[in-house]
Design an enzyme around this catalytic site. Structure first.
Site, mmCIF file in Angstrom:
data_model
loop_
_atom_site.group_PDB
_atom_site.id
_atom_site.type_symbol
_atom_site.label_atom_id
_atom_site.label_comp_id
_atom_site.label_asym_id
_atom_site.label_seq_id
_atom_site.Cartn_x
_atom_site.Cartn_y
_atom_site.Cartn_z
ATOM 1 C CG PHE A 161 22.995 66.677 32.072
ATOM 2 C CD1 PHE A 161 23.673 66.420 33.243
ATOM 3 C CD2 PHE A 161 23.640 66.424 30.871
ATOM 4 C CE1 PHE A 161 24.962 65.930 33.235
ATOM 5 C CE2 PHE A 161 24.929 65.930 30.850
ATOM 6 C CZ PHE A 161 25.595 65.680 32.045
ATOM 7 C CD GLU A 162 22.446 71.915 33.047
ATOM 8 O OE1 GLU A 162 22.312 72.276 34.225
ATOM 9 O OE2 GLU A 162 23.455 72.138 32.380
#
Length: 557
Positions: free
Chosen positions: A392-393
């Site tokens: 993620f991210e």
């Protein structure tokens, strides 16, 4: 407003931000009562209504839960009260995400996709008209937000997105064409912050630049694909979607045209902090479950907790939770100040927290043994749910490259401009390696660790200095070296934060009242200093050439 650099970037300049370390940032006491009331309500609701096992098995957050969260007002936590929200700080928002993730990661991910990144660009960069138009409905949960940057050919490499926005009707509209994938909340979002390439006039030349847009689901031409089946966070909704000739009014541009990359990165800074808070919630829950199990479980006539190898795992968990908590709290308070560039610190929080949680989840399952592998117990679900956080991210590999290169960029800029500036940089480097930075007003209990920290900070800068002289711009291709620098920076920042926190604690409560925290601090520092030394030594003494030969031979098979 020009923001001052944070602690992490200061390591690369050899100019330690001592003021930030000596003065642990204070919490926002004005919102404490409101936050506690909200957390009490959330915990009661979660205990009664959120069934993480059912959500995982049925791969859906029930409408009852979703509507209950709306009633609590969770979708407006970080939106100004002017628009119907709570006006919570980043720290307060993080504590809510921490609590929610401790119950159910799937539910927390969907709330975070709305608050941390989905509508964050409107809060940060939206015009007054855009805020009045969209934020009230987002705060109430009548509209749900998503964030769409990732594409099939552009994951962590945001600059290579292919979605395009073509200007039409004398600039009154843009026509969007392209696709996005792995988008949380895509199927239920009424509003999406999206990024597309637009043609911009740069110094008389036409160039493709990224622009941020607000699109709403009522616009014709948006097609949401089938829901993705995932390893973990199965209750969250993840889809790809395509845009075919989607006509977006120019009023829906977020910020300046061609400046969308900066907007995306700023939003992701907050997203990474929110992710770190979520990791803390899961880590804390796993630690408490593991400690309880180790105290109750009997083997060979003894409690599990009596065995040294189990003690090691439990103590490792305790240290990791303490560090994640400190990093997240400290960095969130820096973010709330608004005058500090916390981009490297946010990336560090995300990398450290996600990898620590993975280790904690693995150790928790191991402590529980065969039972931990069974679906009857929550350990395997926590393990599956925690794996995504390292992706993620921005993947942790990309974030390590970002930490190293963004940090070195500041020093690299000082080397540009010919011999006079190069010579000045050289003299400056010598001076910084002769004169030690000092931390004042540090409590006696922390003197030893503080001294070693300062020595290693100096050694870190010395390596940055040498690398820039040796490689110059070619350092961009040395990813294994970048990784070692990033790992050193991550741990140095963690030590700096812990020194700051422990200095504040021991000063206010006294050494005796902080014995548990001091032991956690000392244990972490002992290991951290070894890690930093090893990483810095391996910059020059390593097996990189052998590794590359192995890859060459594999490619020739």
């Amino acid at each position: 407003m020009t923001k001052q650099i944070g602690i992490a970037k200061s390591f690369f300049l050899g100019e330690l931000k001592t003021g930030l370390i000596e003065n642990y940032p204070e919490e926002n006491k004005e919102e404490r009562e409101t936050l506690e009331l909200f957390l009490d309500s959330l915990r009661r609701f979660a205990k009664e209504k959120i069934d993480p096992v059912k959500i995982d098995q049925e791969e859906k957050v029930p409408d009852e839960v979703w509507n209950g969260l709306k009633d609590l007002g969770i979708f407006g936590l970080t939106i100004s009260d002017e628009f119907g929200g709570f006006s919570f700080s980043q720290e307060a928002y993080g504590k809510v995400i921490e609590a929610l993730t401790g119950y159910c990661a799937s539910t927390a991910i969907m709330v975070g996709a709305h608050l941390s990144i989905g509508m964050k660009a409107i809060v940060l960069f939206g015009t007054e008209e855009q805020r009045k138009r969209f934020l009230p409905e987002l705060a109430s949960g009548r509209r749900i937000a998503a964030f769409a940057l990732t594409e099939p050919d552009a994951g962590s490499d945001a600059g290579s997105i292919r979605t395009e926005a073509r200007e039409v009707e004398d600039g009154k509209f843009f026509i969007l064409n392209g696709s996005k994938h792995f988008i949380t909340n895509a199927a239920i979002a009424d509003l999406i912050t999206i990024f597309a390439k637009t043609e911009e006039d740069i110094d008389g030349k036409k160039e493709k630049k990224i622009t941020a847009f607000i699109i709403t689901k009522d616009l014709p031409g948006i097609t949401v694909n089938k829901e993705e089946k995932k390893l973990g966070i199965r209750g969250s909704i993840t889809n790809a979607f395509t845009m075919e000739n989607v006509k977006v009014p120019v009023e829906n541009i977020l910020g300046q045209r061609g400046k969308g990359f900066k907007i995306a990165m700023e939003v992701l800074n907050y997203g990474r902090l929110g992710l770190s808070s979520g990791c803390l919630g899961a880590a804390r829950q796993l630690f408490e479950m593991s400690l309880k199990y180790a105290e109750e479980r009997q083997q060979f006539g003894r409690k599990l907790l009596d065995f040294e190898l189990i003690k090691e795992k439990i103590s490792d968990m305790a240290v990791e939770v303490f560090v994640i908590e400190s990093l997240t709290e400290f960095t969130s308070r820096l973010a709330d100040r608004k005058d500090i560039d916390f981009s490297l610190e946010a990336a560090i929080c995300k990398v450290y927290a996600s990898e620590s949680l993975w280790r904690i989840a693995n150790n928790a399952l191991q402590i529980c043994g065969g039972s931990g592998y069974m679906r009857e117990y929550p350990y395997e679900r926590f393990l599956r749910d925690s794996r995504i956080n390292m992706i993620f991210e921005g993947t942790n590999e990309i974030l390590r490259v970002f930490i190293a290169l963004e940090g070195m960029k500041l020093s690299g800029q000082e080397m540009a401009g010919g011999f006079p500036r190069l010579f000045s940089f050289f003299l400056r480097g010598i001076k910084k390696n002769l004169i030690s930075t000092r931390l004042k007003n540090i409590e006696p209990a922390l003197k030893s660790e503080t001294k070693t920290f300062l020595e290693l900070s100096k050694l870190f800068y010395k390596n940055v200095f040498k690398l820039l002289f040796r490689y110059g711009k070619k350092i961009q291709d040395k990813e294994l070296i970048q990784e070692r620098l990033a790992n050193s920076c991550i741990i140095l920042y963690a030590v700096a934060v812990l020194i700051s926190r422990m200095n504040s604690l021991t000063r206010s409560k006294g050494k005796g009242a902080c014995e548990k925290e001091l032991n956690l601090f000392t244990l972490f520092c002992s290991r951290a200093f070894k890690t930093i030394r090893n990483e810095l030594i391996s910059i020059n003494k390593n097996e990189d050439s052998l590794l590359n030969k192995v890859i060459e031979q594999l490619n020739n098979v």
